[in-house]
Design a protein around this motif. Structure first.
Motif, PDB file in Angstrom:
ATOM      1  N   ALA A 358       0.822  -1.290   0.014  1.00  0.00           N
ATOM      2  CA  ALA A 358      -0.148   0.022   0.014  1.00  0.00           C
ATOM      3  C   ALA A 358       1.071   1.152   0.116  1.00  0.00           C
ATOM      4  O   ALA A 358       2.081   1.241   0.273  1.00  0.00           O
ATOM      5  N   ASP A 359       0.137   2.482  -0.497  1.00  0.00           N
ATOM      6  CA  ASP A 359       1.001   3.795  -0.076  1.00  0.00           C
ATOM      7  C   ASP A 359       0.599   4.262   1.108  1.00  0.00           C
ATOM      8  O   ASP A 359       0.077   3.548   1.910  1.00  0.00           O
ATOM      9  N   GLU A 360       1.157   5.396   1.319  1.00  0.00           N
ATOM     10  CA  GLU A 360       1.192   6.055   2.422  1.00  0.00           C
ATOM     11  C   GLU A 360      -0.119   6.490   3.119  1.00  0.00           C
ATOM     12  O   GLU A 360      -0.513   6.378   4.134  1.00  0.00           O
ATOM     13  N   LYS A 361      -0.965   7.045   1.957  1.00  0.00           N
ATOM     14  CA  LYS A 361      -2.345   7.235   2.251  1.00  0.00           C
ATOM     15  C   LYS A 361      -3.066   6.209   2.824  1.00  0.00           C
ATOM     16  O   LYS A 361      -3.678   6.043   3.759  1.00  0.00           O
ATOM     17  N   LEU A 362      -3.036   4.969   2.141  1.00  0.00           N
ATOM     18  CA  LEU A 362      -3.733   3.889   2.544  1.00  0.00           C
ATOM     19  C   LEU A 362      -3.460   3.334   3.847  1.00  0.00           C
ATOM     20  O   LEU A 362      -3.978   2.926   4.801  1.00  0.00           O
ATOM     21  N   MET A 363      -1.932   3.174   4.160  1.00  0.00           N
ATOM     22  CA  MET A 363      -1.613   2.836   5.339  1.00  0.00           C
ATOM     23  C   MET A 363      -1.956   3.741   6.636  1.00  0.00           C
ATOM     24  O   MET A 363      -2.369   3.447   7.721  1.00  0.00           O
TER      25      MET A 363
END
Length: 423
Positions: A358-363
């Motif tokens: 996942a990317d930072e936003k999803l994390m």
């Protein structure tokens, strides 16, 4: 002569050995345990994901055959009700959590999974713990939380920067931001409410923020009567937002609402984390913020509106152990990471959302869900369907100017009394 006869018998027996072995193999094949998994994932990446997992599972477990079936999202609820009421029940089936799942439990259609978790503590501990609550009834767990979700305000960072706006943390700050947006060329909050669940999601959160948690749960369980004046106060907060919504929002579809945000016409949009794939194509910088705290209100400011979705096991399955073996395989770390990476879904398995998947936003969204004090179920998952229908239609009428908050709650209380009397 007798010796020759004995030799002949031995020869015949030796010739029959392959046939005996073949018959034994046929018996083993007949002993394969066949389980059906029925979901609402009838197309797209998630359907492909289930097919890959089922194929890999059967390759490792030749004694179990997994048959996948599905219905599209619109038809699933009706089809699963028919299937579970017949002699053709699937062994494993998809379920939304909360009251929806509770109906299957109350009807004796769902298997209590608690004994399996008690035997395998590691499996239980592999999940994010707050996701079990919406599948727990009378202290027993009846569902495997597969995908978690939450709700937040997505916002256009470019518009915020243009107007010098900061992310609001309290209700008063939120209204100040909306006032600036209202005076600009942008729609402050995009909303399509032709289907009344959209404002129902707002009320889900406002009830959680304003109504005392114990009162709210008691009323949703139909053990109370929705008489607390905090319900009217919560409706009044929603009324306060009406001037900032899309014009004529009760005639605007969901797709039109989201498109106004994606196209840059609207600055803010209230949406689920699991719908991030629809936000991602936007050609501007975007982020999200939590529903603002309402200072001084009696509700829980740290709960998060959302709901896990998952799988339940039929109480009538012939092969409960085989079902559990498949569910354990489906929710192992490798497959849970694939659910995130391949389907952009928020796996309920702790650690599946990471830098590799996942990317930072999803994390960050996943961390928000994980940190919530509790998961506040959507209104249509939280209480009786008939009560909810009256509630949602009343909310829609109120924001359209055709009903007062007092009348909305009067109608809800009347329906609650009727439903309780018919129990």
């Amino acid at each position: 002569m007798r010796k020759l006869f004995n030799l002949a018998v031995v020869a015949v027996c030796l010739l029959l050995i392959p046939s005996i072995a073949f018959a034994s193999g046929s018996s083993e094949k007949a002993d394969v345990q066949k389980i059906e998994v029925f979901t609402r994932f009838s197309d797209g990446a998630t359907k492909d994901y289930f097919e890959r997992v089922a194929a890999a599972f059967m390759a490792e477990n030749p004694d179990i055959e997994v048959v996948l079936s599905s219905a599209n999202n619109q038809n699933y609820k009706q089809e699963i009700n028919v299937r579970l009421a017949s002699n053709n029940s699937p062994d494993i089936f998809f379920a939304w959590s909360g009251y929806y799942a509770k109906n299957f439990v109350d009807g004796g259609r769902a298997l209590d999974l608690s004994p399996y978790f008690e035997k395998d503590k590691a499996w239980y501990e592999s999940f994010i713990e707050n996701q079990f609550g919406p599948f727990t009834f009378n202290g027993e767990i009846y569902g495997i939380p597969l995908m978690m979700d939450g709700k937040a305000f997505y916002y256009n960072q470019d518009i915020f920067n243009e107007l010098g706006l900061a992310v609001p943390e309290t209700w008063d700050e939120f209204i100040d931001v909306l006032d600036v947006l209202k005076a600009s060329r942008y729609i402050p909050i995009s909303l399509g409410n032709i289907e009344d669940w959209a404002t129902g999601h707002y009320m889900t959160t406002l009830n959680q923020r304003v109504v005392p948690a114990e009162v709210l749960q008691n009323d949703y369980d139909l053990k109370g009567d929705f008489s607390d004046p905090a319900y009217i106060e919560a409706l009044e907060y929603l009324q306060e937002l009406v001037p900032y919504f899309t014009p004529e929002f009760n005639s605007v579809t969901y797709d039109m609402g989201i498109n106004d945000f994606i196209s840059g016409k609207a600055a803010i949009y209230y949406e689920q984390f699991n719908q991030m794939q629809y936000i991602a194509p936007a050609k501007f910088n975007w982020s999200w913020f939590d529903f603002p705290d309402i200072e001084g209100a009696a509700g829980d400011q740290n709960a998060l509106t959302g709901a896990p979705q998952g799988l339940m096991v039929s109480a009538s399955t012939k092969y409960p152990d085989a079902c559990i073996r498949f569910l354990k395989y489906l929710t192992n770390m490798e497959n849970s990471e694939a659910l995130v990476k391949d389907c952009m879904m928020f796996s309920c398995v702790d650690g599946a959302i990471n830098e590799e998947t996942a990317d930072e936003k999803l994390m960050a969204m996943a961390d928000t869900i994980k940190a919530a004090s509790s998961i506040n179920l959507w209104l249509d998952n939280a209480t009786d369907a008939e009560v909810c229908a009256v509630y949602l239609s009343g909310i829609q009428a109120m924001v359209g100017g055709d009903m007062t908050p007092e009348k909305v709650m009067e109608n809800v209380r009347s329906k609650v009394q009727q439903v309780i009397a018919e129990m």
